[in-house]
Motif scaffolding. Structure first.
Motif, mmCIF file in Angstrom:
data_model
loop_
_atom_site.group_PDB
_atom_site.id
_atom_site.type_symbol
_atom_site.label_atom_id
_atom_site.label_comp_id
_atom_site.label_asym_id
_atom_site.label_seq_id
_atom_site.Cartn_x
_atom_site.Cartn_y
_atom_site.Cartn_z
ATOM 1 N N ALA A 169 -53.495 25.372 -3.987
ATOM 2 C CA ALA A 169 -52.594 26.403 -3.463
ATOM 3 C C ALA A 169 -51.257 25.770 -3.113
ATOM 4 O O ALA A 169 -51.217 24.720 -2.471
ATOM 5 N N PRO A 170 -50.146 26.364 -3.529
ATOM 6 C CA PRO A 170 -48.833 25.811 -3.188
ATOM 7 C C PRO A 170 -48.636 25.736 -1.680
ATOM 8 O O PRO A 170 -49.100 26.605 -0.939
ATOM 9 N N ARG A 171 -47.940 24.700 -1.224
ATOM 10 C CA ARG A 171 -47.650 24.515 0.196
ATOM 11 C C ARG A 171 -46.147 24.362 0.392
ATOM 12 O O ARG A 171 -45.467 23.769 -0.447
ATOM 13 N N LYS A 172 -45.647 24.854 1.504
ATOM 14 C CA LYS A 172 -44.240 24.691 1.852
ATOM 15 C C LYS A 172 -44.120 23.628 2.944
ATOM 16 O O LYS A 172 -44.791 23.707 3.972
ATOM 17 N N VAL A 173 -43.273 22.639 2.694
ATOM 18 C CA VAL A 173 -43.078 21.551 3.651
ATOM 19 C C VAL A 173 -42.248 22.063 4.830
ATOM 20 O O VAL A 173 -41.136 22.570 4.646
ATOM 21 N N ILE A 174 -42.767 21.918 6.031
ATOM 22 C CA ILE A 174 -42.081 22.405 7.221
ATOM 23 C C ILE A 174 -41.068 21.378 7.736
ATOM 24 O O ILE A 174 -39.959 21.714 8.138
ATOM 25 N N VAL A 175 -41.462 20.102 7.726
ATOM 26 C CA VAL A 175 -40.615 19.027 8.237
ATOM 27 C C VAL A 175 -40.408 17.993 7.137
ATOM 28 O O VAL A 175 -41.366 17.633 6.435
ATOM 29 N N SER A 176 -39.192 17.527 6.972
ATOM 30 C CA SER A 176 -38.913 16.497 5.965
ATOM 31 C C SER A 176 -39.814 15.281 6.196
ATOM 32 O O SER A 176 -40.113 14.906 7.330
ATOM 33 N N ASP A 177 -40.232 14.657 5.085
ATOM 34 C CA ASP A 177 -41.186 13.563 5.195
ATOM 35 C C ASP A 177 -40.959 12.589 4.053
ATOM 36 O O ASP A 177 -40.285 12.900 3.062
ATOM 37 N N VAL A 178 -41.519 11.394 4.194
ATOM 38 C CA VAL A 178 -41.530 10.396 3.135
ATOM 39 C C VAL A 178 -42.973 10.031 2.873
ATOM 40 O O VAL A 178 -43.706 9.638 3.791
ATOM 41 N N PRO A 226 -61.302 17.966 -2.245
ATOM 42 C CA PRO A 226 -59.971 18.487 -2.599
ATOM 43 C C PRO A 226 -59.992 19.834 -3.298
ATOM 44 O O PRO A 226 -58.970 20.539 -3.294
ATOM 45 N N VAL A 227 -61.107 20.226 -3.897
ATOM 46 C CA VAL A 227 -61.140 21.535 -4.555
ATOM 47 C C VAL A 227 -60.990 22.662 -3.543
ATOM 48 O O VAL A 227 -60.664 23.792 -3.909
ATOM 49 N N PHE A 228 -61.211 22.389 -2.264
ATOM 50 C CA PHE A 228 -61.046 23.401 -1.222
ATOM 51 C C PHE A 228 -59.766 23.216 -0.432
ATOM 52 O O PHE A 228 -59.577 23.852 0.603
ATOM 53 N N GLY A 229 -58.874 22.354 -0.885
ATOM 54 C CA GLY A 229 -57.610 22.175 -0.202
ATOM 55 C C GLY A 229 -57.620 20.961 0.700
ATOM 56 O O GLY A 229 -58.510 20.112 0.631
#
Length: 305
Positions: A169-178, A226-229
């Protein structure tokens, strides 16, 4: 395929949990609404293009699909409206339970059926384990799970071999990260390549092979998680999903009671659709009772409701 969708308990179990309603054994209107919504969702999430781009019909289709989405969420909610507050969240949560759990379970059962045809030796080993542990006088139940390690390995193999959601499932990054040297700015959309993870030859030897034995080694992971996220947003229905697929694979529909074999035309192709949810392309096969005793056990469960 429709048999799995209507009668595999996927829709019935989740609809009873989410809404407290029973579904019709044939031509249920709620199933029809869900199928229309899932079809639009799978198509719409496959690619993203501007609506004016040549051949890009998807955004135009979105205007047509919106009433379907609203209807699928609203129709079942309205049936139990008197029990809930009239807010969108109350409508959307049970709808998400049903829409997120039905076709994913159906896809897993399709993959299992295909695997049993293409890998008959796996089917024979699993049936032998059931016969040895459970016998032939009853169907397996959840109390038998720990005593059926090979069957458990088959379930894990189904989850890994052809993933229901190859890109998660696509995820949106809330806080910038490395992450490992990669800068990921806030607001980025991350699409996890779960297929790549589950088919990494460094982790899974012969990754394209359906090989349950890989899960029986002492250093094997407990489950292809990982198949469940991932993390806090891991699929909240994963325990129910595993239980539902296990009961269908082992019990009424499959290993304990039936032999699954190719038709006279030979084994089907290992062919899948593309999209957010991956389905086995339709194929023909034979599903026959293993014995008269097995047939009577299945009929007994049907008569018990």
């Amino acid at each position: 395929m429709q048999h799995f969708r209507q009668k595999s308990m996927a829709g019935q179990v989740i609809s009873s949990i989410a809404y407290g309603i029973d579904m019709l054994p044939e031509n249920d209107p709620y199933v029809a609404d869900a199928e229309n919504l899932l079809r639009s969702a799978v198509t719409g999430t496959t690619r993203e293009m501007p609506s004016w781009f040549p051949g890009a019909r998807y955004k135009r289709y979105a205007r047509e699909w919106y009433p379907i989405v609203v209807g699928a969420v609203k129709t079942t909610y309205d049936k139990v409206k008197s029990k809930l507050d009239d807010i969108w969240v109350a409508r959307a949560i049970p709808a998400s339970m049903y829409l997120g759990g039905t076709d994913t379970t159906v896809s897993a059962l399709q993959t299992f059926t295909l695997a049993m045809i293409l890998y008959p030796e796996v089917q024979r080993k699993a049936q032998a384990e059931i016969d040895r542990v459970v016998g032939s006088s009853r169907l397996p139940d959840f109390s038998d799970q720990d005593a059926l390690p090979y069957v458990q390995a088959v379930l894990k193999g189904v989850s890994r071999w052809h993933l229901v959601t190859p890109l998660g499932a696509p995820r949106k990054v809330i806080v910038s990260d490395v992450y490992e040297g990669y800068y990921i700015p806030a607001g980025s959309i991350i699409i996890p390549n779960v297929w790549g993870m589950m088919h990494d030859p460094a982790v899974f030897a012969e990754p394209d092979r359906f090989h349950p034995e890989r899960w029986l080694s002492p250093d094997a992971p407990a489950f292809p998680n990982p198949v469940f996220g991932f993390g806090a947003r891991q699929c909240p229905g994963r325990v129910l999903a595993r239980a539902s697929v296990w009961s269908n694979i082992v019990g009424i529909f499959k290993l304990a009671a039936f032999d699954i074999t190719p038709t006279e035309d030979g084994p089907p192709e290992e062919a899948y659709t593309s999209g957010a949810i991956s389905y086995v392309k339709p194929f023909r096969c034979n599903i026959l009772p293993r014995s008269t005793v097995a047939a009577s056990l299945v009929r007994a469960t049907e008569s018990d409701g």
